[in-house]
Design a protein around this motif. Structure first.
Motif, mmCIF file in Angstrom:
data_model
loop_
_atom_site.group_PDB
_atom_site.id
_atom_site.type_symbol
_atom_site.label_atom_id
_atom_site.label_comp_id
_atom_site.label_asym_id
_atom_site.label_seq_id
_atom_site.Cartn_x
_atom_site.Cartn_y
_atom_site.Cartn_z
ATOM 1 N N VAL A 4 0.085 0.300 5.603
ATOM 2 C CA VAL A 4 -0.961 0.956 4.818
ATOM 3 C C VAL A 4 -0.330 2.146 4.111
ATOM 4 N N GLU A 5 -0.536 2.226 2.802
ATOM 5 C CA GLU A 5 0.021 3.328 2.031
ATOM 6 C C GLU A 5 -0.914 3.674 0.882
ATOM 7 N N ARG A 6 -0.681 4.826 0.307
ATOM 8 C CA ARG A 6 -1.462 5.282 -0.840
ATOM 9 C C ARG A 6 -0.888 4.664 -2.103
ATOM 10 N N ASN A 8 -2.551 4.784 -5.366
ATOM 11 C CA ASN A 8 -2.775 5.776 -6.406
ATOM 12 C C ASN A 8 -3.839 6.747 -5.908
ATOM 13 N N SER A 9 -4.436 7.490 -6.789
ATOM 14 C CA SER A 9 -5.355 8.549 -6.357
ATOM 15 C C SER A 9 -6.541 8.038 -5.562
ATOM 16 N N PHE A 10 -7.002 6.819 -5.853
ATOM 17 C CA PHE A 10 -8.216 6.339 -5.209
ATOM 18 C C PHE A 10 -8.038 5.017 -4.464
ATOM 19 N N GLN A 11 -6.845 4.499 -4.380
ATOM 20 C CA GLN A 11 -6.652 3.191 -3.763
ATOM 21 C C GLN A 11 -5.656 3.236 -2.617
ATOM 22 N N LEU A 12 -6.029 2.521 -1.539
ATOM 23 C CA LEU A 12 -5.114 2.267 -0.439
ATOM 24 C C LEU A 12 -4.588 0.846 -0.587
ATOM 25 N N ARG A 13 -3.311 0.664 -0.295
ATOM 26 C CA ARG A 13 -2.706 -0.656 -0.376
ATOM 27 C C ARG A 13 -2.321 -1.120 1.030
ATOM 28 N N LEU A 14 -2.905 -2.245 1.444
ATOM 29 C CA LEU A 14 -2.600 -2.852 2.738
ATOM 30 C C LEU A 14 -1.781 -4.112 2.494
ATOM 31 N N THR A 15 -0.657 -4.231 3.148
ATOM 32 C CA THR A 15 0.196 -5.409 2.983
ATOM 33 C C THR A 15 0.510 -6.005 4.342
ATOM 34 N N ARG A 16 0.601 -7.310 4.372
ATOM 35 C CA ARG A 16 0.973 -8.011 5.603
ATOM 36 C C ARG A 16 1.611 -9.342 5.232
ATOM 37 N N ARG A 17 2.404 -9.860 6.143
ATOM 38 C CA ARG A 17 3.052 -11.160 5.963
ATOM 39 C C ARG A 17 2.316 -12.190 6.799
ATOM 40 N N LEU A 18 1.955 -13.288 6.169
ATOM 41 C CA LEU A 18 1.230 -14.346 6.863
ATOM 42 C C LEU A 18 2.210 -15.396 7.352
ATOM 43 N N LYS A 19 2.111 -15.709 8.611
ATOM 44 C CA LYS A 19 3.089 -16.551 9.281
ATOM 45 C C LYS A 19 2.665 -18.013 9.277
ATOM 46 N N GLU A 100 10.018 0.071 -4.129
ATOM 47 C CA GLU A 100 8.843 0.938 -4.285
ATOM 48 C C GLU A 100 8.472 1.583 -2.960
ATOM 49 N N ARG A 101 8.458 0.782 -1.904
ATOM 50 C CA ARG A 101 8.090 1.316 -0.594
ATOM 51 C C ARG A 101 9.126 2.332 -0.114
ATOM 52 N N THR A 102 10.399 2.026 -0.298
ATOM 53 C CA THR A 102 11.453 2.941 0.132
ATOM 54 C C THR A 102 11.401 4.245 -0.654
ATOM 55 N N THR A 103 11.212 4.140 -1.963
ATOM 56 C CA THR A 103 11.141 5.335 -2.798
ATOM 57 C C THR A 103 9.960 6.217 -2.420
ATOM 58 N N GLN A 104 8.807 5.593 -2.149
ATOM 59 C CA GLN A 104 7.624 6.355 -1.776
ATOM 60 C C GLN A 104 7.862 7.137 -0.492
ATOM 61 N N ALA A 105 8.478 6.493 0.497
ATOM 62 C CA ALA A 105 8.766 7.178 1.752
ATOM 63 C C ALA A 105 9.752 8.324 1.554
ATOM 64 N N MET A 106 10.758 8.101 0.716
ATOM 65 C CA MET A 106 11.745 9.152 0.472
ATOM 66 C C MET A 106 11.151 10.317 -0.308
ATOM 67 N N LEU A 107 10.232 10.042 -1.219
ATOM 68 C CA LEU A 107 9.583 11.119 -1.959
ATOM 69 C C LEU A 107 8.777 12.017 -1.033
ATOM 70 N N VAL A 108 8.112 11.405 -0.052
ATOM 71 C CA VAL A 108 7.361 12.199 0.931
ATOM 72 C C VAL A 108 8.313 13.094 1.715
ATOM 73 N N GLN A 179 14.087 4.115 -13.311
ATOM 74 C CA GLN A 179 12.899 4.943 -13.132
ATOM 75 C C GLN A 179 12.760 5.428 -11.690
ATOM 76 N N GLN A 180 13.043 4.571 -10.719
ATOM 77 C CA GLN A 180 12.942 4.982 -9.316
ATOM 78 C C GLN A 180 13.977 6.049 -8.982
ATOM 79 N N LEU A 181 15.180 5.910 -9.516
ATOM 80 C CA LEU A 181 16.217 6.909 -9.254
ATOM 81 C C LEU A 181 15.874 8.243 -9.907
ATOM 82 N N LEU A 182 15.341 8.205 -11.117
ATOM 83 C CA LEU A 182 14.941 9.439 -11.783
ATOM 84 C C LEU A 182 13.800 10.135 -11.049
ATOM 85 N N ALA A 183 12.864 9.340 -10.501
ATOM 86 C CA ALA A 183 11.766 9.931 -9.731
ATOM 87 C C ALA A 183 12.307 10.643 -8.494
#
Length: 476
Positions: A4-6, A8-19, A100-108, A179-183
């Motif tokens: 579960v991650e943020r 954007n400003s108003f949306q939560l994103r839930l991801t899972r892998r279906l087996k 995207e997920r790695t960059t988001q965690a590193m930005l935090v 773009q991810q590296l610049l961010a």
């Protein structure tokens, strides 16, 4: 495992892998503070489902190099062009999602480290360990990124019909990586230990920019206009996702039953109205003003009780039953590869399962919370998937903008001492939402976890997984 991650400003994103081909059940409980006054009169279950829930599924592979192997076989005329496009898109998409997920965690982490240094805590041992860990993560990320891009570019197809797919994907991945590296550079702490990684990031960005120019991927007028460049890359992102995203056909259940309930309610009410008219006729005799008035009262009662009876019968008939059904289709062959049933309703805390109540750890302070519940039950058929793939990745976007509109505007003020003076400061009003998720089917044991979501009227402020819920638990 659910992430579960943020988004954007108003949306939560839930991801899972279906087996594989097992049945999958997902329950999402959103605990909304009672002070917001949420009720079915303000937001109905159907309105929340259609406005707040968005589900998509894509192909997924544990063997990350498998899509690239398939694309190379296709480029040698051993597989079709559709397979080439899908395999290369899947390789690119999984890289994009992971980065995207790695960059988001590193930005935090970078923001926390920067704030700690601004507060003068750079000599703190925990801050130093955090800086060293972030430095190592940045080096590892750039090494992995370089390796992935080199593998992609190692075998460019010579066939023009295949090269156009390669060019679009290569163009987007080059720009996206830059773009991810610049961010990361924009939020990277300014310090001596990060000077080397900053120089390497700059070198990679220059290299990717020159590479796109050499390949003539973008026209000069597009590169000179950031808006046009961004819009083009957004289009390329959609082209990448299109062949690997399963098509959906949604159907609202109970349409025939609703008509039957409406007819039954009308028949029952009209039976009593007719009996009432006959009784009035026998008592009052000829038509008179009193008879007309009594008839008007009977028909008014019919209109009132007909709707109430219909709604009561409908709720009784549909209680606990799914409200919607999704059908998933392969994007290239239009073959049905899975089905999903969905529920959306309000719940009382006392009606929740013991495991959910224990996970929420409800206290007197949360007594007025309103519980929004979403449930899905799906079963996929991997034998109908693209050859070589047996998994899918589900992304569920939860939009809470409807709930933020219930929050009061403005700020409140607090007072504190500063240099011997009383200072008044404006503080943003924030509310704490609790998100409890239970999943069965994707792993051998049921998964149950809770997240704290801090929300203000301007959007989601923070998403934090509760530490006590960080490991998988079996449902009782």
């Amino acid at each position: 495992m659910i992430n579960v991650e943020r988004k954007n400003s108003f949306q939560l994103r839930l991801t899972r892998r279906l087996k594989e081909e097992t049945s999958h059940n997902l329950d999402i409980y959103l605990f909304v503070p009672g002070e917001l006054g949420l009720s079915t009169q303000l937001i109905s279950e159907e309105a929340f489902y259609h406005a707040a829930i968005n589900v998509s599924r894509t192909y997924y592979s544990d063997e990350y190099l498998l899509p690239l192997v398939h694309s190379r076989l296709a480029s040698r005329n051993r597989l079709g062009s559709d397979t080439y496009r899908l395999s290369l898109s899947l390789y690119a998409y999984q890289y994009v999602v992971a980065m995207e997920r790695t960059t988001q965690a590193m930005l935090v982490n970078a923001n926390k480290l920067r704030h700690a240094r601004q507060e003068g805590r750079e000599d703190n041992s925990e801050v130093q360990e955090s800086a060293a860990g972030l430095h190592d993560q940045l080096h590892e990320m750039i090494n992995l990124s370089d390796g992935i891009l080199k593998r992609l570019r190692r075998n460019q197809p010579t066939d023009d019909s295949l090269y156009k797919y390669f060019a679009n994907i290569d163009n987007y991945l080059s720009w996206f990586t830059e773009q991810q590296l610049l961010a990361l550079m924009a939020y990277m702490p300014r310090g001596g230990e990060f000077a080397d990684i900053r120089r390497r990031f700059i070198s990679v960005c220059h290299r990717e920019d020159e590479y796109r120019s050499e390949q003539q991927y973008n026209a000069g007028r597009v590169m000179a206009d950031p808006t046009r460049m961004s819009n083009k890359m957004r289009l390329l992102r959609r082209l990448i996702e299109h062949p690997i995203t399963l098509k959906q056909e949604a159907l609202e259940l109970g349409g025939g039953e609703q008509k039957a309930v409406k007819a039954l309610a009308t028949a029952v009410v009209m039976t009593f109205v007719t009996l009432g008219v006959l009784q009035l006729r026998s008592v009052l005799g000829d038509i008179s003003a009193l008879f007309v008035l009594a008839m008007a009262v009977l028909y008014a009662m019919r209109e009132v009780f007909k709707d109430d009876l219909r709604n009561t019968l409908w709720r009784w008939l549909r209680k606990g039953r799914p409200k919607w059904r999704r059908q998933y289709l392969d994007p290239t062959r239009n073959a049905v590869v899975g089905h999903q049933l969905e529920w959306s309703d309000y719940k009382r805390f006392t009606s929740l399962g013991d495991d959910i109540q224990l996970m929420r750890r409800r206290t007197v302070a949360q007594r007025e919370e309103v519980v929004l519940h979403y449930r899905s039950s799906s079963r996929m058929s991997p034998t109908r998937f693209l050859s070589g793939y047996e998994h899918t990745r589900e992304t569920l976007n939860l939009d809470i903008s409807m709930l933020t509109r219930l929050m009061s505007k403005g700020k409140h003020h607090i007072y504190r001492l500063k240099d011997g003076q009383a200072v008044r400061e404006g503080v943003e009003r924030r509310h704490l939402f609790n998100l409890v998720i239970r999943e069965t089917g994707s792993e051998d044991t049921a998964y149950l976890a809770r997240w704290k979501v801090v929300v203000s009227r301007s959007g989601i402020v923070d998403v934090e997984k509760v530490a006590e819920s960080s490991e998988e638990k079996k449902s009782p």
